[in-house]
Design an enzyme around this catalytic site. Sequence first.
Site, PDB file in Angstrom:
ATOM      1  N   ASP A  91       0.836  -1.201   0.000  1.00  0.00           N
ATOM      2  CA  ASP A  91       0.000   0.000   0.000  1.00  0.00           C
ATOM      3  C   ASP A  91       0.870   1.251   0.000  1.00  0.00           C
ATOM      4  O   ASP A  91       1.699   1.440   0.889  1.00  0.00           O
ATOM      5  CB  ASP A  91      -0.902   0.002   1.244  1.00  0.00           C
ATOM      6  CG  ASP A  91      -1.824   1.210   1.297  1.00  0.00           C
ATOM      7  OD1 ASP A  91      -2.961   1.091   0.814  1.00  0.00           O
ATOM      8  OD2 ASP A  91      -1.405   2.260   1.822  1.00  0.00           O
ATOM      9  N   TYR A 132       2.637   9.950  -0.220  1.00  0.00           N
ATOM     10  CA  TYR A 132       3.777   9.390   0.492  1.00  0.00           C
ATOM     11  C   TYR A 132       5.099   9.690  -0.210  1.00  0.00           C
ATOM     12  O   TYR A 132       6.166   9.510   0.381  1.00  0.00           O
ATOM     13  CB  TYR A 132       3.651   7.866   0.629  1.00  0.00           C
ATOM     14  CG  TYR A 132       2.443   7.364   1.368  1.00  0.00           C
ATOM     15  CD1 TYR A 132       1.574   8.234   2.049  1.00  0.00           C
ATOM     16  CD2 TYR A 132       2.144   6.009   1.398  1.00  0.00           C
ATOM     17  CE1 TYR A 132       0.465   7.753   2.722  1.00  0.00           C
ATOM     18  CE2 TYR A 132       1.037   5.522   2.072  1.00  0.00           C
ATOM     19  CZ  TYR A 132       0.197   6.401   2.720  1.00  0.00           C
ATOM     20  OH  TYR A 132      -0.911   5.916   3.378  1.00  0.00           O
ATOM     21  N   LYS A 180      -2.998   5.867  -3.915  1.00  0.00           N
ATOM     22  CA  LYS A 180      -4.086   6.781  -3.585  1.00  0.00           C
ATOM     23  C   LYS A 180      -3.958   8.096  -4.340  1.00  0.00           C
ATOM     24  O   LYS A 180      -2.858   8.655  -4.422  1.00  0.00           O
ATOM     25  CB  LYS A 180      -4.096   7.058  -2.071  1.00  0.00           C
ATOM     26  CG  LYS A 180      -4.102   5.807  -1.225  1.00  0.00           C
ATOM     27  CD  LYS A 180      -4.005   6.121   0.257  1.00  0.00           C
ATOM     28  CE  LYS A 180      -3.736   4.868   1.056  1.00  0.00           C
ATOM     29  NZ  LYS A 180      -2.370   4.355   0.887  1.00  0.00           N
ATOM     30  N   HIS A 201      -7.762   9.574  -1.596  1.00  0.00           N
ATOM     31  CA  HIS A 201      -7.119   9.541  -0.274  1.00  0.00           C
ATOM     32  C   HIS A 201      -7.974  10.164   0.828  1.00  0.00           C
ATOM     33  O   HIS A 201      -7.895   9.763   1.994  1.00  0.00           O
ATOM     34  CB  HIS A 201      -5.766  10.259  -0.347  1.00  0.00           C
ATOM     35  CG  HIS A 201      -4.772   9.775   0.658  1.00  0.00           C
ATOM     36  ND1 HIS A 201      -3.414   9.914   0.504  1.00  0.00           N
ATOM     37  CD2 HIS A 201      -4.915   9.136   1.843  1.00  0.00           C
ATOM     38  CE1 HIS A 201      -2.792   9.397   1.543  1.00  0.00           C
ATOM     39  NE2 HIS A 201      -3.690   8.923   2.375  1.00  0.00           N
ATOM     40  N   SER A 204     -10.831   6.483   0.747  1.00  0.00           N
ATOM     41  CA  SER A 204     -10.198   6.436   2.062  1.00  0.00           C
ATOM     42  C   SER A 204     -10.697   7.601   2.899  1.00  0.00           C
ATOM     43  O   SER A 204     -10.918   8.697   2.372  1.00  0.00           O
ATOM     44  CB  SER A 204      -8.672   6.516   1.913  1.00  0.00           C
ATOM     45  OG  SER A 204      -8.032   6.436   3.174  1.00  0.00           O
ATOM     46  N   ASN A 205     -10.899   7.355   4.166  1.00  0.00           N
ATOM     47  CA  ASN A 205     -11.335   8.385   5.112  1.00  0.00           C
ATOM     48  C   ASN A 205     -12.724   8.934   4.789  1.00  0.00           C
ATOM     49  O   ASN A 205     -13.082  10.030   5.241  1.00  0.00           O
ATOM     50  CB  ASN A 205     -10.321   9.540   5.161  1.00  0.00           C
ATOM     51  CG  ASN A 205      -8.966   9.105   5.656  1.00  0.00           C
ATOM     52  OD1 ASN A 205      -8.843   8.607   6.778  1.00  0.00           O
ATOM     53  ND2 ASN A 205      -7.938   9.253   4.813  1.00  0.00           N
ATOM     54  N   GLN A 263     -10.746   2.779   3.040  1.00  0.00           N
ATOM     55  CA  GLN A 263      -9.598   2.619   3.940  1.00  0.00           C
ATOM     56  C   GLN A 263      -9.679   3.689   5.024  1.00  0.00           C
ATOM     57  O   GLN A 263      -9.669   4.880   4.725  1.00  0.00           O
ATOM     58  CB  GLN A 263      -8.298   2.750   3.141  1.00  0.00           C
ATOM     59  CG  GLN A 263      -7.058   2.437   3.949  1.00  0.00           C
ATOM     60  CD  GLN A 263      -5.780   2.568   3.143  1.00  0.00           C
ATOM     61  OE1 GLN A 263      -4.897   3.348   3.483  1.00  0.00           O
ATOM     62  NE2 GLN A 263      -5.675   1.807   2.049  1.00  0.00           N
ATOM     63  N   PRO A 321      -3.380  -0.082  12.357  1.00  0.00           N
ATOM     64  CA  PRO A 321      -4.083  -1.054  13.208  1.00  0.00           C
ATOM     65  C   PRO A 321      -3.500  -1.188  14.603  1.00  0.00           C
ATOM     66  O   PRO A 321      -4.123  -1.800  15.472  1.00  0.00           O
ATOM     67  CB  PRO A 321      -3.939  -2.366  12.424  1.00  0.00           C
ATOM     68  CG  PRO A 321      -2.699  -2.187  11.591  1.00  0.00           C
ATOM     69  CD  PRO A 321      -2.698  -0.735  11.212  1.00  0.00           C
ATOM     70  N   LYS A 368       2.173  -0.655   9.061  1.00  0.00           N
ATOM     71  CA  LYS A 368       3.299  -0.014   8.374  1.00  0.00           C
ATOM     72  C   LYS A 368       4.579  -0.340   9.102  1.00  0.00           C
ATOM     73  O   LYS A 368       4.698  -0.139  10.314  1.00  0.00           O
ATOM     74  CB  LYS A 368       3.069   1.502   8.333  1.00  0.00           C
ATOM     75  CG  LYS A 368       4.121   2.281   7.557  1.00  0.00           C
ATOM     76  CD  LYS A 368       5.326   2.688   8.389  1.00  0.00           C
ATOM     77  CE  LYS A 368       4.988   3.719   9.432  1.00  0.00           C
ATOM     78  NZ  LYS A 368       6.239   4.171  10.145  1.00  0.00           N
ATOM     79  N   ASN A 387       4.112  -9.527  12.385  1.00  0.00           N
ATOM     80  CA  ASN A 387       2.803  -8.972  12.014  1.00  0.00           C
ATOM     81  C   ASN A 387       1.988  -9.955  11.182  1.00  0.00           C
ATOM     82  O   ASN A 387       0.752  -9.906  11.176  1.00  0.00           O
ATOM     83  CB  ASN A 387       2.977  -7.676  11.209  1.00  0.00           C
ATOM     84  CG  ASN A 387       3.403  -6.493  12.059  1.00  0.00           C
ATOM     85  OD1 ASN A 387       3.358  -6.556  13.287  1.00  0.00           O
ATOM     86  ND2 ASN A 387       3.818  -5.426  11.420  1.00  0.00           N
TER      87      ASN A 387
END
Length: 287
Positions: free
Chosen positions: A46, A51, A76, A109, A149-150, A171, A199, A240, A250
Site C-alpha cells: 500500500d 507518500y 491513492k 485519499h 479512504s477516510n 480505507q 491497526p 506499516k 505482524n
Amino acid sequence: MILNETYALPNGVEIPKLGLGTWMIDDGAVAKAVRTAVDLGYQHIDTAQAYANERGVGEAVRDCGVPRADLFVTTKLDAGIKDHAGAKASIDGSLATLGLDYIDLMIIHSPQPWSEFGGADRHFEGNLLAWKALEEAYEAGKIRAIGVSNFQKADLANLLENASIKPMVNQILAHVSNTPFDLIADCERNSILVEAYSPVGHGKILNNAEIGAMASKYEVSVPQLCIRYCLELGLLPLPKTANPDHMRTNADVDFEISDADMETLKNAESIKDYGDASIFPVYGGKN
C-alpha cells in the site's frame, strides 16, 4: 497462513487480507522494505501519491522476482485533487511513477483536501469528478479496483447515489480503542470492504497495560493481537513497517481471539493522544 488468504471485492478481484503500509518510509528506503516483505511472503503493498515513495515501491515490484500478477499494489489519488482533468492526469502520473502497466487498487485519499479535513464542505461535486476519472481508468483496464479512504457515511452516500460504479473499498483509521463500528456496518451493508490503517494505533496501543496483559495471555505481541482483532472483524489491516522482524511477526497471526476478549477489545479505552502523529488531521480528532 494469513499472507495466503484473500477477500473478494465486489467485482471478483481477490485482495490479500494483510497488506504492508509504506507511509513515512522514504522513497530511497522503500524499495528495500518492499523487497524484504515480498521475500517474507507479503503480496499486498500500500502506497500513495502523498507518500512520495511510489517510485521506490514500483521499483521493488518490478525487480523482486515475483510475477506482477502475484502482487497487489494500492495507491491513492492525492486528497487535493477534486476535478476530472486533474484526477485523470494524476492517475496516469502514478502509473508512470510506479513504472507499472496497471494498478490493482486506486483510491481517493480523502473526501477533503488535508487543509480542509473535518470542515463543513464535503466536496461532493469534486469527489464525483475525481471518481469519474477513476471509473474511466478502471474501465480502460489501468486499474483493477477502485475505492476511497477516510470517507464518512455522507461521503459514501454521494458516490453510491450518483456514481456509475460503487466504491469497493474504504480505507479508514481503525484499531483497538478506536473502531468506528457504525461506519464499518454502513460499508458492509453496501458491500464495501473496510481496510484498517494504523491497526496498532500509530504505536500508542503499546502503552495500554490491559491490552498488553491480554496479548500475554495469547502468547503474542500487542501488534499481533491488534492485527488479529481487525481480521476477526472482517477488516483488512495495513500495518506499516520497514523492520523485517516486525513484518514477520505482524503476519504470524494465525490464532483466534475469544468472543469475550473481542468484546473487551471493542470497548477498550480510547486513545486520547497519538503523540507526534496528532499533527495529521486523521489523528487530531477530525473526520
